[in-house]
Design a protein around this motif. Structure first.
Motif, short mmCIF file in Angstrom:
data_model
loop_
_atom_site.label_atom_id
_atom_site.label_comp_id
_atom_site.label_asym_id
_atom_site.label_seq_id
_atom_site.Cartn_x
_atom_site.Cartn_y
_atom_site.Cartn_z
N ALA A 143 0.82 -1.21 0.00
CA ALA A 143 0.00 0.00 0.00
C ALA A 143 0.86 1.26 0.00
CB ALA A 143 -0.93 0.00 1.21
N ILE A 144 2.03 1.18 0.60
CA ILE A 144 2.93 2.34 0.68
C ILE A 144 3.82 2.44 -0.56
CG2 ILE A 144 4.78 3.40 2.05
CD1 ILE A 144 3.69 1.89 4.46
N ALA A 145 3.98 1.36 -1.29
CA ALA A 145 4.92 1.30 -2.42
C ALA A 145 4.75 2.41 -3.45
CB ALA A 145 4.83 -0.07 -3.09
N PRO A 146 3.55 2.85 -3.80
CA PRO A 146 3.46 3.93 -4.80
C PRO A 146 4.12 5.24 -4.34
CG PRO A 146 1.35 2.84 -4.60
CD PRO A 146 2.23 2.28 -3.52
N VAL A 147 4.22 5.45 -3.04
CA VAL A 147 4.80 6.69 -2.53
C VAL A 147 6.32 6.64 -2.58
CG1 VAL A 147 4.95 8.18 -0.51
CG2 VAL A 147 2.81 7.03 -1.04
N ASP A 148 6.91 5.51 -2.16
CA ASP A 148 8.37 5.39 -2.11
C ASP A 148 8.77 3.96 -2.48
OD1 ASP A 148 11.06 5.74 -1.68
OD2 ASP A 148 10.92 5.85 0.50
N PRO A 149 8.78 3.63 -3.76
CA PRO A 149 9.07 2.25 -4.16
C PRO A 149 10.46 1.77 -3.75
CG PRO A 149 8.58 3.62 -6.09
CD PRO A 149 8.49 4.48 -4.89
N ALA A 150 11.45 2.65 -3.81
CA ALA A 150 12.81 2.24 -3.46
C ALA A 150 12.91 1.94 -1.97
CB ALA A 150 13.80 3.33 -3.84
N GLY A 151 12.31 2.77 -1.16
CA GLY A 151 12.33 2.54 0.29
C GLY A 151 11.59 1.27 0.68
N VAL A 152 10.45 1.04 0.05
CA VAL A 152 9.68 -0.17 0.34
C VAL A 152 10.45 -1.41 -0.09
CG1 VAL A 152 7.58 -1.44 -0.28
CG2 VAL A 152 7.44 0.97 0.33
N ALA A 153 11.12 -1.34 -1.24
CA ALA A 153 11.92 -2.48 -1.71
C ALA A 153 13.06 -2.77 -0.73
CB ALA A 153 12.46 -2.21 -3.10
N ALA A 154 13.69 -1.71 -0.23
CA ALA A 154 14.78 -1.90 0.74
C ALA A 154 14.26 -2.50 2.03
CB ALA A 154 15.46 -0.56 1.02
N ILE A 155 13.13 -2.01 2.50
CA ILE A 155 12.54 -2.55 3.73
C ILE A 155 12.15 -4.01 3.53
CG2 ILE A 155 10.54 -2.40 5.28
CD1 ILE A 155 10.65 0.65 4.85
N GLY A 156 11.53 -4.31 2.40
CA GLY A 156 11.14 -5.69 2.11
C GLY A 156 12.33 -6.63 2.10
N GLY A 157 13.43 -6.18 1.50
CA GLY A 157 14.66 -7.01 1.48
C GLY A 157 15.21 -7.23 2.88
N GLU A 158 15.21 -6.19 3.69
CA GLU A 158 15.71 -6.31 5.06
C GLU A 158 14.82 -7.23 5.90
OE1 GLU A 158 18.57 -5.14 6.32
OE2 GLU A 158 19.09 -4.32 4.36
N VAL A 159 13.52 -7.13 5.70
CA VAL A 159 12.60 -8.00 6.44
C VAL A 159 12.81 -9.46 6.03
CG1 VAL A 159 10.16 -8.61 6.71
CG2 VAL A 159 10.87 -6.24 6.90
N ASP A 160 13.02 -9.69 4.75
CA ASP A 160 13.29 -11.07 4.28
C ASP A 160 14.59 -11.59 4.88
OD1 ASP A 160 10.96 -11.11 2.82
OD2 ASP A 160 11.94 -10.50 0.93
N THR A 161 15.61 -10.73 4.96
CA THR A 161 16.88 -11.12 5.55
C THR A 161 16.69 -11.45 7.02
OG1 THR A 161 18.08 -9.71 4.00
CG2 THR A 161 19.25 -10.39 5.99
N LEU A 162 15.94 -10.60 7.72
CA LEU A 162 15.66 -10.84 9.14
C LEU A 162 14.94 -12.16 9.35
CD1 LEU A 162 15.56 -9.78 12.11
CD2 LEU A 162 13.38 -8.72 11.51
N SER A 163 13.93 -12.41 8.53
CA SER A 163 13.18 -13.67 8.64
C SER A 163 14.07 -14.86 8.35
CB SER A 163 11.99 -13.68 7.67
OG SER A 163 11.09 -12.66 7.99
N GLY A 164 14.92 -14.74 7.35
CA GLY A 164 15.84 -15.85 7.02
C GLY A 164 16.84 -16.11 8.13
N LEU A 165 17.38 -15.06 8.72
CA LEU A 165 18.35 -15.24 9.82
C LEU A 165 17.70 -15.87 11.04
CD1 LEU A 165 20.37 -11.90 9.63
CD2 LEU A 165 21.16 -14.20 9.04
N ALA A 166 16.45 -15.51 11.29
CA ALA A 166 15.76 -16.05 12.47
C ALA A 166 15.46 -17.54 12.32
CB ALA A 166 14.48 -15.27 12.72
N ARG A 167 15.30 -17.99 11.11
CA ARG A 167 14.98 -19.41 10.90
C ARG A 167 16.26 -20.21 10.89
NH1 ARG A 167 9.82 -19.32 6.90
NH2 ARG A 167 8.87 -17.58 7.92
#
Length: 118
Positions: free
Chosen positions: A94-118
């Motif tokens: 929902a936020i992506a249209p406002v700041d696509p680069a920031g959302v992509a960076a956050i999404g990548g960091e969240v995926d990294t966090l989830s991967g490290l936790a598993r």
């Protein structure tokens, strides 16, 4: 104007007042249209802020459940973490249209966090 009849003076005054009224109405309508556009823009910004706040809350939930899952190894904690990630992803979309680069960076960091936790 001494040679102009009273009737002509009254007609002139009425036309002048109607012209003033028409100009004032046009100016007020223009102001209302601008205010309406501003209000629509503010509603859009409030929606963006609401989605960002929701994303922040869901990120906090995700961190909590990831930590809980890593400590306890409960299946329920992992399911809650997955559900929180899904909610966070919805908010980020929902936020992506406002700041696509920031959302992509956050999404990548969240995926990294989830991967490290598993």
């Amino acid at each position: 104007m001494p040679f102009v009849s009273i009737r002509s003076r009254l007609i002139f005054l009425a036309v002048l007042l109607l012209a003033i009224l028409a100009i004032a109405s046009a100016l007020l309508i223009g102001q209302l249209m601008r205010a309406s556009d501003d209000l629509a823009e503010e509603a859009k910004l409030v929606s963006i802020v609401k989605n960002a706040n929701s994303a922040s809350k869901h990120f906090g939930d995700l961190k909590y459940w990831i930590t809980d899952s890593a400590k306890t190894l409960f299946v329920r904690s992992q399911q809650n973490a997955d559900a929180a990630k899904v909610r966070l992803d919805v908010d980020l979309k929902a936020i992506a249209p406002v700041d696509p680069a920031g959302v992509a960076a956050i999404g990548g960091e969240v995926d990294t966090l989830s991967g490290l936790a598993r």
